[in-house]
Design a protein around this motif. Structure first.
Motif, PDB file in Angstrom:
ATOM      1  N   LYS A  56       0.823  -1.212   0.000  1.00  0.00           N
ATOM      2  CA  LYS A  56       0.000   0.000   0.000  1.00  0.00           C
ATOM      3  C   LYS A  56       0.853   1.257   0.000  1.00  0.00           C
ATOM      4  O   LYS A  56       0.558   2.227  -0.701  1.00  0.00           O
ATOM      5  N   LYS A  57       1.938   1.250   0.789  1.00  0.00           N
ATOM      6  CA  LYS A  57       2.832   2.406   0.829  1.00  0.00           C
ATOM      7  C   LYS A  57       3.481   2.641  -0.531  1.00  0.00           C
ATOM      8  O   LYS A  57       3.587   3.785  -1.004  1.00  0.00           O
ATOM      9  N   LEU A  58       3.929   1.563  -1.166  1.00  0.00           N
ATOM     10  CA  LEU A  58       4.540   1.685  -2.488  1.00  0.00           C
ATOM     11  C   LEU A  58       3.541   2.216  -3.509  1.00  0.00           C
ATOM     12  O   LEU A  58       3.865   3.103  -4.316  1.00  0.00           O
ATOM     13  N   LEU A  59       2.310   1.699  -3.464  1.00  0.00           N
ATOM     14  CA  LEU A  59       1.285   2.136  -4.413  1.00  0.00           C
ATOM     15  C   LEU A  59       0.877   3.588  -4.194  1.00  0.00           C
ATOM     16  O   LEU A  59       0.513   4.289  -5.147  1.00  0.00           O
ATOM     17  N   LEU A  60       0.942   4.065  -2.934  1.00  0.00           N
ATOM     18  CA  LEU A  60       0.643   5.474  -2.650  1.00  0.00           C
ATOM     19  C   LEU A  60       1.592   6.405  -3.404  1.00  0.00           C
ATOM     20  O   LEU A  60       1.240   7.532  -3.755  1.00  0.00           O
ATOM     21  N   GLY A  61       2.802   5.914  -3.645  1.00  0.00           N
ATOM     22  CA  GLY A  61       3.767   6.711  -4.399  1.00  0.00           C
ATOM     23  C   GLY A  61       3.749   6.400  -5.878  1.00  0.00           C
ATOM     24  O   GLY A  61       3.800   7.311  -6.719  1.00  0.00           O
ATOM     25  N   SER A  62       3.653   5.106  -6.234  1.00  0.00           N
ATOM     26  CA  SER A  62       3.841   4.710  -7.631  1.00  0.00           C
ATOM     27  C   SER A  62       2.656   5.038  -8.538  1.00  0.00           C
ATOM     28  O   SER A  62       2.861   5.497  -9.675  1.00  0.00           O
TER      29      SER A  62
END
Length: 259
Positions: free
Chosen positions: A75-81
């Motif tokens: 989720k953290k990665l997707l918030l940026g990507s």
């Protein structure tokens, strides 16, 4: 429908490398689409994004069933990507970066290939580096840094189709060095699927996907990945890693020389 057996063989070859090493799908497929099949850089990138996303769907489902996905990290990665991917695609449309022969895509592709080669070559080292970085990367800093890494991956993958696998896994390893390796791989694949598909949708909206060629590549790659995964335990990792790195460096050299 008359299939192009060269495309099926190419898909099988890249699929075999993915099955043996766990990485290399996008980083080898895009240069192959440009040099062998003569696709424009933007079309090669768009086609490869769909190839990478669809080939990793089954792997993502398998890791989910085994409980190998850390959804907090994903989720953290997707918030940026995802936002970074959308903004990059908008910029590509506004500034015409997606046009045939644009050198910006060539440079992005070449840099991504070299970064992936370094990542793969020094894979055993990154865990030690991550342990060493723990003294500065506190729990409070880890979340924002994960979002930032996701944003970097979003831009890089959108411009080159490369980075969601090997670079993504390395970033997770540096930030979460004590994460179990199975959960690291599962989380990386789970993040790569939506990232590559969202970027692929963006490229499709620009007309940058060769759908017929994509189907032929998948026909070759999907069974090859399964067979190679069964054989991987019989080959030394050092040999497969060296062969992959050599291919990546050669591909980067060719792409950068034609930029």
């Amino acid at each position: 429908m008359n299939f192009d057996w060269t495309a099926i063989a190419a898909g099988a070859g890249v699929g075999s490398i993915v099955g043996l090493t766990g990485v290399g799908g996008g980083s080898l497929m895009t240069p192959l689409l440009i040099s062998v099949f003569g696709l424009e850089k933007a079309v090669a990138i768009g086609t490869d994004l769909w190839f990478a996303g669809l080939t990793k769907v089954s792997g993502s489902v398998a890791h989910h069933r085994e409980g190998h996905v850390d959804y907090h990290i994903v989720k953290k990665l997707l918030l940026g990507s995802i936002p970074a991917t959308i903004l990059t695609m908008v910029a590509m449309h506004q500034f015409g970066i997606h046009k045939s022969g644009d050198s910006a895509l060539a440079y992005a592709l070449g840099i991504a290939l070299l970064l992936t080669a370094v990542t793969v070559a020094f894979r055993p080292v990154w865990h030690k580096v991550g342990i060493w970085l723990e003294r500065w990367i506190t729990r409070e800093r880890r979340g924002p840094l994960t979002v930032l890494c996701g944003a970097i991956l979003g831009v890089l993958v959108s411009l080159s189709s490369i980075g969601a696998g090997a670079l993504g896994a390395t970033m997770i390893l540096l930030l979460y060095p004590r994460l179990d390796m199975k959960r690291l791989v599962g989380s990386d694949i789970a993040h790569a699927v939506p990232l590559t598909i969202v970027a692929g949708i963006g490229h499709a909206s620009l007309g940058n996907v060769n759908w017929v060629l994509l189907i032929e590549l998948l026909i070759g790659s999907i069974p090859a990945i399964w067979v190679a995964a069964k054989l991987t335990k019989h080959l030394p990792e050092t040999i497969t890693r060296f062969a992959l790195c050599a291919c990546l460096v050669l591909a980067a050299k060719k792409v950068l020389l034609t930029a």
